[in-house]
Design an enzyme around this catalytic site. Sequence first.
Site, mmCIF file in Angstrom:
data_model
loop_
_atom_site.group_PDB
_atom_site.id
_atom_site.type_symbol
_atom_site.label_atom_id
_atom_site.label_comp_id
_atom_site.label_asym_id
_atom_site.label_seq_id
_atom_site.Cartn_x
_atom_site.Cartn_y
_atom_site.Cartn_z
ATOM 1 N N GLN A 194 43.151 41.394 43.687
ATOM 2 C CA GLN A 194 42.016 41.096 44.490
ATOM 3 C C GLN A 194 41.231 39.980 43.804
ATOM 4 O O GLN A 194 40.758 38.843 44.313
ATOM 5 C CB GLN A 194 41.207 42.183 44.964
ATOM 6 N N ASP A 217 48.395 51.746 43.836
ATOM 7 C CA ASP A 217 47.955 52.334 45.221
ATOM 8 C C ASP A 217 48.856 53.719 45.131
ATOM 9 O O ASP A 217 48.748 54.430 46.179
ATOM 10 C CB ASP A 217 48.160 51.620 46.246
ATOM 11 N N SER A 274 44.031 42.585 38.340
ATOM 12 C CA SER A 274 43.431 42.865 39.448
ATOM 13 C C SER A 274 43.848 41.513 40.553
ATOM 14 O O SER A 274 43.470 40.555 40.529
ATOM 15 C CB SER A 274 41.805 42.901 39.713
HETATM 16 C C1 S3P Z 1 45.244 44.753 46.671
HETATM 17 C C2 S3P Z 1 45.038 44.973 45.446
HETATM 18 C C3 S3P Z 1 44.878 46.051 44.745
HETATM 19 C C4 S3P Z 1 45.122 47.383 45.550
HETATM 20 C C5 S3P Z 1 44.626 47.060 46.946
HETATM 21 C C6 S3P Z 1 45.136 45.863 47.527
HETATM 22 C C7 S3P Z 1 45.525 43.377 47.474
HETATM 23 O O1 S3P Z 1 43.560 46.087 44.283
HETATM 24 O O2 S3P Z 1 44.634 48.441 45.010
HETATM 25 O O3 S3P Z 1 44.737 48.352 47.802
HETATM 26 O O4 S3P Z 1 45.848 43.454 48.652
HETATM 27 O O5 S3P Z 1 45.206 42.486 46.582
HETATM 28 P P1 S3P Z 1 43.215 45.750 42.698
HETATM 29 O O6 S3P Z 1 44.125 44.223 42.757
HETATM 30 O O7 S3P Z 1 41.916 45.195 42.633
HETATM 31 O O8 S3P Z 1 43.661 46.736 41.716
#
Ligand code: S3P
Length: 464
Positions: A193, A351, A191
């Site tokens: 995020q 995504d 992830s």
């Molecule tokens: C994102 C990371 C992804 C993605 C989200 C944007 C980011 O989520 O799905 O739309 O900007 O870091 P995850 O890393 O939690 O999967």
Amino acid sequence: MNGLEPGVTAAGDAGTITPRDALVAPAARLRGSLTLPGDKSISHRALMLAMLARGESRIARAGDGGDVRSSAAIAAALGATVERSLNDDGTADYRVVSPGADGLRQPATTLDCGNSGTSLRLFAGILAGLPLTSVLDGDESLRRRPVARIIEPLRSMGAVLRARDGDSRPPLTVVGRSPLRGIDHVARVPSAQVKSAILLAGLRAEGWTSVSESVATRDHTERMLRARGVPVRRDVAPDGAVKVGLEGGADVQAIDERVPGDVSAAAFWLVAGSIHPDAQLTIAGVGLNPTRRAIVDLLRAMGAVIDERANGRKGSSEDDGVGEPAADLTVRSAELRAIDVGPADVAAAIDEIPILCLAATQARGTTRIRGAGELRHKESDRIAGIAAGLAALGARISVDGDDITIDGPTPLRGAATDSLDDHRLAMTFAVAGLIATGSTAVARSSSAAVSYPAFFVDLERIGS
Ligand code: S3P
């Protein structure tokens, strides 16, 4: 998205009116050129890093969807001056003047992340290292999204975090601590995020902070920190596992940045152009960071015809690990064939899996997508949502646990679909409507505006 978020001043805002529900008619042919919203992931980070840097930062061509606006409003609520002006093509330019991380102030109210998981997770990482108490909240969908994955590591760094339902769902209260303790975190699920939240907290920690992931997730935070004077180390093991880390205490410098077009938005046109029998579409200035371009390469593996050009030459602009490579893409109708999509591909195209499922309905053979469980934790349960919508359109799609199987090619017929208020499902079903017979209804299609406010305007233009 009309209206102003609190604390953000704006100019030139014509707004985009998106109907709550959409009806899409089949298009005889698809032609035209498109400019995209600025990359959503990069736009969020540019606003957050501008808030952490002392002085003035300018951000050109950011996305102007609801999600990025949520981050802009939160930066303003924490004490940065945020000015937005809208460009004719729907992108937004920002000027941010900040007192820097040490001058940010206690927010007066709850910080509203709207629909945006990226705002929630990344601001939580930032706030963990500031001597403030804040509450991050959002809409109904955001309140269903998991936060334990950031609470655990940020707590072990020394911050106090609490959330609803046994610390599992927002609202999320963050009592920051300065300085934090550096940690070596091993991610259970890939992830970006979570990785970014920990790295942003690591800026305010004593010592070294690192995150190890079994597969590489998008690396915008790492690149953007480097570009702002913060050294970030990245080690890749022979099996593809990645460890990124930084030493706490470095200042984030204010810089100006131009945001490339969002490849996740481009994906809808790449699939539309590939599956429609009479199509040629050009998409300008698409960001093609190696950790984001998987959708282009997966579609090519399916037989898609996508031409990639930068500065008059084949390929993307240069990749120095600090900036963001980009290219203009041209897509033409193609005969697609099925592929196998494994868990590493799912992480790399997280995504884009909904729109890839639509491509698979038009590909010869059986497409298998394995290990897609993370899709259940996005703006909706995307496995359930995509299966229901595509099945309603006549596709042959089945789900077994976290695996999706699609047989093709299957002619689609217009039907009622439901986006579940999830922007990526809304846009996927609308693209399906371009090739389906009859008309396709997309319920709650206005959700598209969180990432791509002009999507339906562009859809109509290229299809007429
Ligand atoms: C994102 C990371 C992804 C993605 C989200 C944007 C980011 O989520 O799905 O739309 O900007 O870091 P995850 O890393 O939690 O999967």
